[in-house]
Scaffold this motif. Structure first.
Motif, PDB file in Angstrom:
ATOM      1  N   LEU A  21       2.199   1.582 -10.463  1.00 23.41           N
ATOM      2  CA  LEU A  21       2.126   0.326  -9.714  1.00 23.41           C
ATOM      3  C   LEU A  21       3.414   0.050  -8.950  1.00 23.41           C
ATOM      4  CD1 LEU A  21       0.231  -1.949 -12.260  1.00 23.41           C
ATOM      5  CD2 LEU A  21      -0.614  -1.072 -10.084  1.00 23.41           C
ATOM      6  N   LYS A  22       4.555   0.277  -9.579  1.00 27.28           N
ATOM      7  CA  LYS A  22       5.841   0.054  -8.912  1.00 27.28           C
ATOM      8  C   LYS A  22       6.026   1.010  -7.735  1.00 27.28           C
ATOM      9  CE  LYS A  22       8.130  -1.958 -12.899  1.00 27.28           C
ATOM     10  NZ  LYS A  22       9.152  -1.792 -13.929  1.00 27.28           N
ATOM     11  N   THR A  23       5.469   2.200  -7.838  1.00 26.54           N
ATOM     12  CA  THR A  23       5.527   3.153  -6.721  1.00 26.54           C
ATOM     13  C   THR A  23       4.643   2.672  -5.577  1.00 26.54           C
ATOM     14  OG1 THR A  23       5.949   4.964  -8.276  1.00 26.54           O
ATOM     15  CG2 THR A  23       5.214   5.564  -6.062  1.00 26.54           C
ATOM     16  N   GLY A  38      -3.967   0.585   3.508  1.00 24.04           N
ATOM     17  CA  GLY A  38      -4.804   0.258   4.649  1.00 24.04           C
ATOM     18  C   GLY A  38      -4.242  -0.914   5.440  1.00 24.04           C
ATOM     19  N   ALA A  39      -4.835  -1.157   6.594  1.00 22.34           N
ATOM     20  CA  ALA A  39      -4.413  -2.267   7.444  1.00 22.34           C
ATOM     21  C   ALA A  39      -4.700  -3.600   6.747  1.00 22.34           C
ATOM     22  CB  ALA A  39      -5.158  -2.205   8.774  1.00 22.34           C
ATOM     23  N   ASN A  40      -3.803  -4.535   6.897  1.00 27.76           N
ATOM     24  CA  ASN A  40      -3.941  -5.891   6.353  1.00 27.76           C
ATOM     25  C   ASN A  40      -4.032  -5.944   4.834  1.00 27.76           C
ATOM     26  OD1 ASN A  40      -3.947  -7.093   8.974  1.00 27.76           O
ATOM     27  ND2 ASN A  40      -6.072  -6.438   9.184  1.00 27.76           N
ATOM     28  N   VAL A  41      -3.538  -4.928   4.148  1.00 26.95           N
ATOM     29  CA  VAL A  41      -3.541  -4.922   2.689  1.00 26.95           C
ATOM     30  C   VAL A  41      -2.353  -5.731   2.194  1.00 26.95           C
ATOM     31  CG1 VAL A  41      -3.235  -3.479   0.635  1.00 26.95           C
ATOM     32  CG2 VAL A  41      -4.723  -2.714   2.485  1.00 26.95           C
ATOM     33  N   GLN A  42      -2.615  -6.638   1.273  1.00 27.79           N
ATOM     34  CA  GLN A  42      -1.560  -7.404   0.627  1.00 27.79           C
ATOM     35  C   GLN A  42      -1.654  -7.131  -0.866  1.00 27.79           C
ATOM     36  OE1 GLN A  42      -2.329 -11.479   1.666  1.00 27.79           O
ATOM     37  NE2 GLN A  42      -1.010 -11.353   3.455  1.00 27.79           N
ATOM     38  N   ILE A  43      -0.533  -6.782  -1.457  1.00 22.30           N
ATOM     39  CA  ILE A  43      -0.511  -6.492  -2.886  1.00 22.30           C
ATOM     40  C   ILE A  43       0.314  -7.553  -3.589  1.00 22.30           C
ATOM     41  CG2 ILE A  43       0.236  -4.873  -4.656  1.00 22.30           C
ATOM     42  CD1 ILE A  43      -0.233  -2.626  -2.668  1.00 22.30           C
ATOM     43  N   GLY A  44      -0.244  -8.110  -4.644  1.00 21.08           N
ATOM     44  CA  GLY A  44       0.490  -9.033  -5.500  1.00 21.08           C
ATOM     45  C   GLY A  44       0.739  -8.351  -6.832  1.00 21.08           C
ATOM     46  N   ASP A  66       4.201 -17.266  -2.775  1.00 16.05           N
ATOM     47  CA  ASP A  66       3.892 -15.933  -2.252  1.00 16.05           C
ATOM     48  C   ASP A  66       2.804 -15.973  -1.177  1.00 16.05           C
ATOM     49  OD1 ASP A  66       5.762 -14.721  -3.841  1.00 16.05           O
ATOM     50  OD2 ASP A  66       4.340 -14.107  -5.394  1.00 16.05           O
ATOM     51  N   TYR A  67       1.923 -16.965  -1.244  1.00 13.80           N
ATOM     52  CA  TYR A  67       0.805 -17.081  -0.306  1.00 13.80           C
ATOM     53  C   TYR A  67       0.727 -18.515   0.217  1.00 13.80           C
ATOM     54  CZ  TYR A  67      -0.307 -12.676  -2.523  1.00 13.80           C
ATOM     55  OH  TYR A  67      -0.234 -11.401  -3.002  1.00 13.80           O
ATOM     56  N   PRO A  68       1.714 -18.937   1.018  1.00 17.77           N
ATOM     57  CA  PRO A  68       1.809 -20.338   1.432  1.00 17.77           C
ATOM     58  C   PRO A  68       0.664 -20.825   2.320  1.00 17.77           C
ATOM     59  CG  PRO A  68       3.422 -19.009   2.603  1.00 17.77           C
ATOM     60  CD  PRO A  68       2.802 -18.127   1.558  1.00 17.77           C
ATOM     61  N   MET A  69      -0.059 -19.934   2.951  1.00 20.31           N
ATOM     62  CA  MET A  69      -1.157 -20.348   3.829  1.00 20.31           C
ATOM     63  C   MET A  69      -2.487 -20.491   3.084  1.00 20.31           C
ATOM     64  SD  MET A  69       0.590 -20.728   6.493  1.00 20.31           S
ATOM     65  CE  MET A  69      -0.656 -21.095   7.689  1.00 20.31           C
ATOM     66  N   MET A  70      -2.506 -20.130   1.806  1.00 18.98           N
ATOM     67  CA  MET A  70      -3.739 -20.194   1.026  1.00 18.98           C
ATOM     68  C   MET A  70      -3.987 -21.624   0.550  1.00 18.98           C
ATOM     69  SD  MET A  70      -4.793 -17.854  -2.267  1.00 18.98           S
ATOM     70  CE  MET A  70      -5.058 -16.367  -1.339  1.00 18.98           C
TER      71      MET A  70
END
Length: 87
Positions: A21-23, A38-44, A66-70
């Protein structure tokens, strides 16, 4: 993996789940090969020792930072899926 897929990493302690996961998130360099997102991928990711969390914040505020627009409702739904509840 494809859009909408859910993935679980399961294994005994010490086999490399956290290292993988850290990699993937770029905290560690790959031992070989490359990681391609992939495009537009966000990982939390929050590590198991929770070293990146601020103890003065609520779980809601940690995610919101981390996700201020949500929307708050959407964040609360996600937290509820992980069995967090309350104010």
């Amino acid at each position: 993996m494809e859009r909408g897929d859910s993935v679980a990493l399961v294994g005994q302690n010490g086999v490399g789940k956290s290292t993988l996961l850290k990699t993937i998130i770029g905290q560690l360099d790959p031992a070989s090969g490359e990681i391609q997102l992939g495009a537009n991928v966000q990982i939390g990711y929050y590590d198991q020792e929770q070293t990146q969390l601020n103890t003065k914040k609520t779980v809601l505020n940690e995610l919101w930072d981390d996700y201020p627009m949500m929307d708050e409702k959407d964040i609360r739904t996600i937290l509820g899926n992980f069995l967090f509840s309350g104010g």
